[in-house]
Design a protein around this motif. Structure first.
Motif, mmCIF file in Angstrom:
data_model
loop_
_atom_site.group_PDB
_atom_site.id
_atom_site.type_symbol
_atom_site.label_atom_id
_atom_site.label_comp_id
_atom_site.label_asym_id
_atom_site.label_seq_id
_atom_site.Cartn_x
_atom_site.Cartn_y
_atom_site.Cartn_z
ATOM 1 N N ARG A 55 -4.510 8.715 1.651
ATOM 2 C CA ARG A 55 -3.599 8.385 2.793
ATOM 3 C C ARG A 55 -3.199 6.966 2.653
ATOM 4 O O ARG A 55 -1.967 6.943 2.931
ATOM 5 C CB ARG A 55 -4.275 8.791 4.059
ATOM 6 N N THR A 56 -3.978 5.957 2.428
ATOM 7 C CA THR A 56 -3.454 4.575 2.496
ATOM 8 C C THR A 56 -2.749 4.223 1.537
ATOM 9 O O THR A 56 -1.722 3.484 1.528
ATOM 10 C CB THR A 56 -4.840 3.652 2.675
ATOM 11 N N LEU A 57 -3.106 4.911 0.343
ATOM 12 C CA LEU A 57 -2.173 4.704 -0.984
ATOM 13 C C LEU A 57 -0.848 5.122 -0.760
ATOM 14 O O LEU A 57 -0.010 4.337 -1.144
ATOM 15 C CB LEU A 57 -2.891 5.211 -2.242
ATOM 16 N N ARG A 58 -0.845 6.230 -0.254
ATOM 17 C CA ARG A 58 0.604 7.025 0.100
ATOM 18 C C ARG A 58 1.264 6.171 0.957
ATOM 19 O O ARG A 58 2.510 5.929 0.981
ATOM 20 C CB ARG A 58 0.445 8.336 0.653
ATOM 21 N N LYS A 59 0.776 5.630 1.960
ATOM 22 C CA LYS A 59 1.424 4.890 3.156
ATOM 23 C C LYS A 59 2.012 3.591 2.294
ATOM 24 O O LYS A 59 3.053 2.981 2.598
ATOM 25 C CB LYS A 59 0.541 4.181 4.169
#
Length: 63
Positions: A55-59
């Motif tokens: 999720r952090t990488l997508r953000k």
């Protein structure tokens, strides 16, 4: 390979199962590991990361 996030190096935690009689038995809280492909130096690299890291990488726009 150990059940470990390859980017943040998080590992499984340990704890106890608890019955109604308050008996305790050891257990593991495993990570929710997912495969993700990231471009690095114009090459596709596959990592095994936790769902929270993904999720952090997508953000951040890395995926």
């Amino acid at each position: 390979m150990a059940r470990q996030d390859q980017i943040t190096l998080k590992k499984a935690m340990s704890g106890n199962y608890r019955s109604h009689a308050l008996n305790s038995t050891r257990r593991k809280f495993n990570l929710n590991l997912q495969k993700v492909t990231i471009l690095e130096n114009n090459k596709k690299v596959t990592y095994l990361v936790s769902a929270k890291t993904m999720r952090t990488l997508r953000k951040k726009g890395k995926i």
